[in-house]
Scaffold this motif. Structure first.
Motif, mmCIF file in Angstrom:
data_model
loop_
_atom_site.group_PDB
_atom_site.id
_atom_site.type_symbol
_atom_site.label_atom_id
_atom_site.label_comp_id
_atom_site.label_asym_id
_atom_site.label_seq_id
_atom_site.Cartn_x
_atom_site.Cartn_y
_atom_site.Cartn_z
ATOM 1 N N UNK A 35 12.484 -8.115 50.859
ATOM 2 C CA UNK A 35 11.771 -8.648 50.256
ATOM 3 C C UNK A 35 10.800 -9.102 51.625
ATOM 4 N N UNK A 36 9.450 -8.908 51.039
ATOM 5 C CA UNK A 36 7.947 -8.922 52.036
ATOM 6 C C UNK A 36 6.875 -10.063 51.154
ATOM 7 N N UNK A 37 6.264 -10.278 51.997
ATOM 8 C CA UNK A 37 5.087 -10.874 51.857
ATOM 9 C C UNK A 37 4.222 -9.507 52.874
ATOM 10 N N UNK A 38 3.261 -9.098 51.102
ATOM 11 C CA UNK A 38 1.807 -8.082 51.672
ATOM 12 C C UNK A 38 0.262 -8.595 51.634
ATOM 13 N N UNK A 39 -0.205 -8.427 52.520
ATOM 14 C CA UNK A 39 -2.221 -8.155 51.715
ATOM 15 C C UNK A 39 -2.067 -7.667 51.421
ATOM 16 N N UNK A 40 -2.788 -7.066 50.655
ATOM 17 C CA UNK A 40 -3.725 -6.699 50.067
ATOM 18 C C UNK A 40 -3.840 -4.971 50.182
ATOM 19 N N UNK A 41 -4.088 -4.788 52.292
ATOM 20 C CA UNK A 41 -4.156 -3.819 53.069
ATOM 21 C C UNK A 41 -2.584 -2.847 52.757
ATOM 22 N N UNK A 101 -8.861 -9.382 45.391
ATOM 23 C CA UNK A 101 -9.662 -9.305 45.980
ATOM 24 C C UNK A 101 -9.164 -8.194 46.419
ATOM 25 N N UNK A 102 -8.895 -6.240 44.897
ATOM 26 C CA UNK A 102 -8.227 -5.502 45.307
ATOM 27 C C UNK A 102 -8.958 -4.421 46.440
ATOM 28 N N UNK A 103 -8.373 -3.456 47.594
ATOM 29 C CA UNK A 103 -8.653 -2.833 48.622
ATOM 30 C C UNK A 103 -9.246 -1.628 47.649
ATOM 31 N N UNK A 104 -9.528 -1.076 48.733
ATOM 32 C CA UNK A 104 -9.390 1.393 48.395
ATOM 33 C C UNK A 104 -8.795 1.057 48.502
ATOM 34 N N UNK A 123 -0.154 9.626 48.464
ATOM 35 C CA UNK A 123 -0.486 8.390 49.891
ATOM 36 C C UNK A 123 -1.632 7.477 49.218
ATOM 37 N N UNK A 124 -1.512 6.592 50.536
ATOM 38 C CA UNK A 124 -2.563 5.346 49.664
ATOM 39 C C UNK A 124 -2.971 5.195 51.134
ATOM 40 N N UNK A 125 -3.901 4.191 51.383
ATOM 41 C CA UNK A 125 -4.351 3.392 52.862
ATOM 42 C C UNK A 125 -4.463 2.310 52.666
ATOM 43 N N UNK A 126 -4.285 1.358 51.764
ATOM 44 C CA UNK A 126 -3.959 -0.224 50.667
ATOM 45 C C UNK A 126 -2.969 0.524 49.687
ATOM 46 N N UNK A 171 -5.947 20.729 36.659
ATOM 47 C CA UNK A 171 -6.612 19.050 35.941
ATOM 48 C C UNK A 171 -6.074 18.068 36.191
ATOM 49 N N UNK A 172 -5.043 18.051 37.059
ATOM 50 C CA UNK A 172 -4.260 16.532 37.887
ATOM 51 C C UNK A 172 -5.208 15.797 38.000
ATOM 52 N N UNK A 173 -5.291 14.548 37.629
ATOM 53 C CA UNK A 173 -6.033 13.343 38.303
ATOM 54 C C UNK A 173 -4.958 12.401 38.491
ATOM 55 N N UNK A 174 -5.243 11.407 39.149
ATOM 56 C CA UNK A 174 -4.534 10.123 39.864
ATOM 57 C C UNK A 174 -5.660 8.527 39.211
ATOM 58 N N UNK A 175 -4.697 8.473 39.234
ATOM 59 C CA UNK A 175 -6.088 6.400 38.425
ATOM 60 C C UNK A 175 -4.857 5.263 39.087
ATOM 61 N N UNK A 176 -5.822 5.100 39.655
ATOM 62 C CA UNK A 176 -4.725 3.209 39.222
ATOM 63 C C UNK A 176 -5.516 1.715 39.426
ATOM 64 N N UNK A 177 -4.628 1.154 39.864
ATOM 65 C CA UNK A 177 -5.703 -0.431 39.101
ATOM 66 C C UNK A 177 -6.910 -0.513 39.877
ATOM 67 N N UNK A 178 -6.839 0.143 40.900
ATOM 68 C CA UNK A 178 -9.207 -0.311 41.820
ATOM 69 C C UNK A 178 -9.601 0.208 41.240
#
Length: 182
Positions: A35-41, A101-104, A123-126, A171-178
């Motif tokens: 279990x860890x605490x994470x900032x949005x980055x 305050x979501x990060x890109x 993969x992602x940067x945040x 035709x692949x598309x990726x989406x996320x909450x941000x």
């Protein structure tokens, strides 16, 4: 199987976050939960590592944490691994997503055709919440609706009829909450 027989849940009750492990498998499992605490980055601060035997057909409270440990724009990330090979990663957010305050997340998708399947690496940067893949062709994803952490790529396999591989790949598309909240 529609559900994962070994899972861990975080549920808030009166200012306490209770972590509960559920085992619907046919045998008892040794379970390790980090279990860890994470900032949005995606910067992690370890909170606890729990090892516990989870008997079959039961649920066990394995850890608790005060909600006051989470600051604004922080989430709990918890990963588990059971002795039967089942794994998972989840998050707990103590406030409405719209207040974060979501990060890109800057999701990177690499997709290639390999042996009549499409292999997708994400993969992602945040931190990226509720990452989903979409395709214009009828396909079967090995997984969908994910959370991505920086530095931890995830691989998805897409099964499709061989004559539709190229069309599906294009035709692949990726989406996320941000990306859906812009």
């Amino acid at each position: 199987r529609f559900y994962q027989p070994v899972a861990v849940f975080a549920i808030e009750k009166e200012g306490i976050i209770e972590f509960t492990a559920v085992n619907d498998a046919i045998e008892s499992v040794d379970l390790k939960v980090n279990i860890s605490i994470s900032d949005l980055k995606g910067n992690l601060k370890p909170v606890a590592s729990v090892n516990q035997l989870i008997t079959k057909d039961t649920h066990h409270k394995i850890y608790e944490l005060s909600t006051t440990k989470l600051a604004s724009n922080e989430v709990l990330i918890y990963e588990f691994e059971a002795s039967n090979g089942l794994t998972g990663i989840e998050h707990f957010n103590g406030e409405p997503y719209k207040s974060l305050d979501l990060e890109n997340s800057q999701i990177n998708m690499q997709a290639n055709i390999v042996d009549a399947q499409i292999i997708i690496e994400l993969s992602s940067q945040a931190l990226a919440f509720y990452v989903t893949l979409e395709c214009d062709e009828p396909v079967k994803f090995s997984d969908n609706v994910l959370m991505l952490q920086p530095g931890k790529a995830q691989t998805i396999i897409l099964d499709i009829e061989s004559d539709k591989l190229e069309s599906a790949l294009n035709s692949l598309t990726v989406r996320d909450l941000y990306s859906c909240s812009l």
